[in-house]
Design a protein around this motif. Structure first.
Motif, PDB file in Angstrom:
ATOM      1  N   HIS A  24       0.869  -1.195   0.000  1.00 12.27           N
ATOM      2  CA  HIS A  24       0.000   0.000   0.000  1.00 12.27           C
ATOM      3  C   HIS A  24       0.897   1.232   0.000  1.00 12.27           C
ATOM      4  O   HIS A  24       1.584   1.504   0.983  1.00 12.27           O
ATOM      5  CB  HIS A  24      -0.889  -0.071   1.251  1.00 12.27           C
ATOM      6  CG  HIS A  24      -1.956   0.981   1.354  1.00 12.27           C
ATOM      7  ND1 HIS A  24      -2.984   0.903   2.270  1.00 12.27           N
ATOM      8  CD2 HIS A  24      -2.159   2.132   0.675  1.00 12.27           C
ATOM      9  CE1 HIS A  24      -3.769   1.955   2.149  1.00 12.27           C
ATOM     10  NE2 HIS A  24      -3.285   2.728   1.183  1.00 12.27           N
ATOM     11  N   GLU A  77      -6.304   2.260  -4.611  1.00 11.19           N
ATOM     12  CA  GLU A  77      -7.144   2.418  -3.424  1.00 11.19           C
ATOM     13  C   GLU A  77      -8.374   3.181  -3.888  1.00 11.19           C
ATOM     14  O   GLU A  77      -8.242   4.262  -4.474  1.00 11.19           O
ATOM     15  CB  GLU A  77      -6.413   3.193  -2.328  1.00 11.19           C
ATOM     16  CG  GLU A  77      -7.250   3.341  -1.046  1.00 11.19           C
ATOM     17  CD  GLU A  77      -6.464   3.933   0.125  1.00 11.19           C
ATOM     18  OE1 GLU A  77      -5.366   4.476  -0.105  1.00 11.19           O
ATOM     19  OE2 GLU A  77      -6.952   3.845   1.254  1.00 11.19           O
ATOM     20  N   HIS A  90     -12.282   3.082   2.253  1.00 11.45           N
ATOM     21  CA  HIS A  90     -10.936   2.942   1.685  1.00 11.45           C
ATOM     22  C   HIS A  90     -10.712   1.451   1.423  1.00 11.45           C
ATOM     23  O   HIS A  90     -10.482   0.693   2.367  1.00 11.45           O
ATOM     24  CB  HIS A  90      -9.873   3.474   2.640  1.00 11.45           C
ATOM     25  CG  HIS A  90      -9.884   4.965   2.809  1.00 11.45           C
ATOM     26  ND1 HIS A  90      -8.735   5.735   2.732  1.00 11.45           N
ATOM     27  CD2 HIS A  90     -10.914   5.833   3.027  1.00 11.45           C
ATOM     28  CE1 HIS A  90      -9.056   7.008   2.906  1.00 11.45           C
ATOM     29  NE2 HIS A  90     -10.372   7.096   3.101  1.00 11.45           N
ATOM     30  N   ALA A 125      -8.729  -0.982   4.240  1.00 14.30           N
ATOM     31  CA  ALA A 125      -7.589  -0.271   4.819  1.00 14.30           C
ATOM     32  C   ALA A 125      -7.939   0.310   6.187  1.00 14.30           C
ATOM     33  O   ALA A 125      -9.099   0.608   6.478  1.00 14.30           O
ATOM     34  CB  ALA A 125      -7.158   0.855   3.881  1.00 14.30           C
ATOM     35  N   HIS A 126      -6.901   0.446   7.018  1.00 18.17           N
ATOM     36  CA  HIS A 126      -6.905   1.188   8.296  1.00 18.17           C
ATOM     37  C   HIS A 126      -8.288   1.306   8.955  1.00 18.17           C
ATOM     38  O   HIS A 126      -8.865   2.408   9.015  1.00 18.17           O
ATOM     39  CB  HIS A 126      -6.288   2.570   8.097  1.00 18.17           C
ATOM     40  CG  HIS A 126      -6.683   3.276   6.819  1.00 18.17           C
ATOM     41  ND1 HIS A 126      -7.975   3.642   6.555  1.00 18.17           N
ATOM     42  CD2 HIS A 126      -5.962   3.656   5.733  1.00 18.17           C
ATOM     43  CE1 HIS A 126      -8.034   4.237   5.373  1.00 18.17           C
ATOM     44  NE2 HIS A 126      -6.826   4.244   4.848  1.00 18.17           N
ATOM     45  N   ASP A 182       1.295   2.385   3.636  1.00 17.55           N
ATOM     46  CA  ASP A 182       0.376   3.422   3.117  1.00 17.55           C
ATOM     47  C   ASP A 182       1.166   4.721   2.902  1.00 17.55           C
ATOM     48  O   ASP A 182       0.691   5.817   3.204  1.00 17.55           O
ATOM     49  CB  ASP A 182      -0.803   3.629   4.088  1.00 17.55           C
ATOM     50  CG  ASP A 182      -1.959   4.415   3.484  1.00 17.55           C
ATOM     51  OD1 ASP A 182      -1.871   4.774   2.297  1.00 17.55           O
ATOM     52  OD2 ASP A 182      -2.920   4.669   4.221  1.00 17.55           O
TER      53      ASP A 182
END
Ligand SMILES: [Zn+2]
Ligand SMILES: [Zn+2]
Length: 298
Positions: A24, A77, A90, A125-126, A182
């Motif tokens: 990422h 993304e 995301h 993501a996250h 990221d």
């Protein structure tokens, strides 16, 4: 031993090589501060075998970025729909074999399905940084995992996703955990979280296939050499660490700590008496860096 448990032994015992990769990162093709070429060059110069370029809403050509012994995966993304808190999702996808039409007004589930149809390995993501709720995480289908660590979100004290991961595992959802940078090339958000993938060769197909099968672990530095679930015992072998933890449902699980003045741990054995539903392993070193194994459903 269940199929799932015997399958889990596979990454460590399987033939193939370990490949280090960051899955990422952003470049000047979206909101990153380095060009795709400079981004790939940094990772290649620092011991990585592959990266994926995952710019926002942009699948950029990466064929010209690969070098002998260094792979660059296509990725993106995307931000379809809105979360329960009203934020854009995301969703990260790598290894796409063709363009996937994902607009910001798309439904997030349809976007995940379209990315998978394009041959991608897809994850969310996250989760902490974004404030994803258990309800929506449980409702969405078809994603392969979550980011258990995201370097750029760690700058905002929201880099970890282990709580969300455990909540889903506790409900029987087998999902993989990823550590990623990221990278936006700000605030030293590079080189701090990566995956180690066991694959038969360094090709996009072999890496994506290994990721989909869970033949990898996530780390900030410590190395995991072996995780074996035998009939009544979990055995872990790793680089020298302060603690080895077997994580399981709620208050179940076990841990081993290095003695205060003694040697660091390089292995641990846990009798499987204190585990329920699933287990996974965390190995944390004296610098506070962790490696996360993939989970086993019991
Ligand atoms: Zn993001
Ligand atoms: Zn990102």
């Amino acid at each position: 031993m269940s199929q799932t448990m015997s399958g889990f032994c596979h990454p460590f015992a399987a033939p193939g090589n370990w490949y280090r990769g960051n899955l990422h990162l952003h470049t000047t093709a979206s909101d990153g501060r380095r060009t795709p070429r400079a981004a790939a060059a940094w990772y290649r110069a620092h011991g990585y075998d592959f990266v994926a370029v995952t710019d926002h809403d942009a699948l950029i050509p990466v064929a010209g970025l690969a070098q002998p012994g260094f792979l660059v995966l296509p990725g993106m993304e995307v931000h379809p729909g809105r979360t329960e808190l009203g934020e854009p999702y995301h969703v990260v996808a790598v290894g796409l074999r063709r363009e996937a039409a994902v607009a910001r007004e798309s439904d997030v589930q349809q976007a995940i399905d379209a990315l998978r149809d394009a041959g991608a390995f897809v994850w969310l993501a996250h989760p902490h940084w974004l404030g994803l709720t258990l309800l929506e995480l449980a409702r969405l289908r078809g994603y392969a995992g979550l980011e258990v660590y995201n370097t750029t979100c760690a700058r905002f004290a929201k880099g970890l996703g282990a709580a969300q991961w455990d909540d889903l595992l506790a409900r029987g959802r087998l999902l993989w955990g990823l550590a990623v940078d990221d990278t936006h090339w700000e605030g030293r958000d590079w080189g701090r979280g990566w995956v180690m993938v066991k694959a038969t060769e360094l090709t996009p197909e072999a890496i994506v296939e290994a990721l989909a099968a869970g033949r990898f672990y996530a780390t900030q530095g410590p190395e995991i050499y072996e995780v074996t679930v035998a009939s009544q015992e979990l055995y872990v072998r790793c680089s020298p660490v302060q603690s080895i933890t077997c994580v399981s449902l709620a208050g179940w699980g076990s841990y081993a700590l290095a003695p205060a003045r003694g040697p660091l741990l390089t292995e641990a054995r846990f009798p499987l008496r204190h585990e329920r539903v699933y287990l996974r392993v965390e190995c944390s070193d004296s610098r506070g860096r962790t490696a996360w194994s993939q989970p086993v459903m019991l």
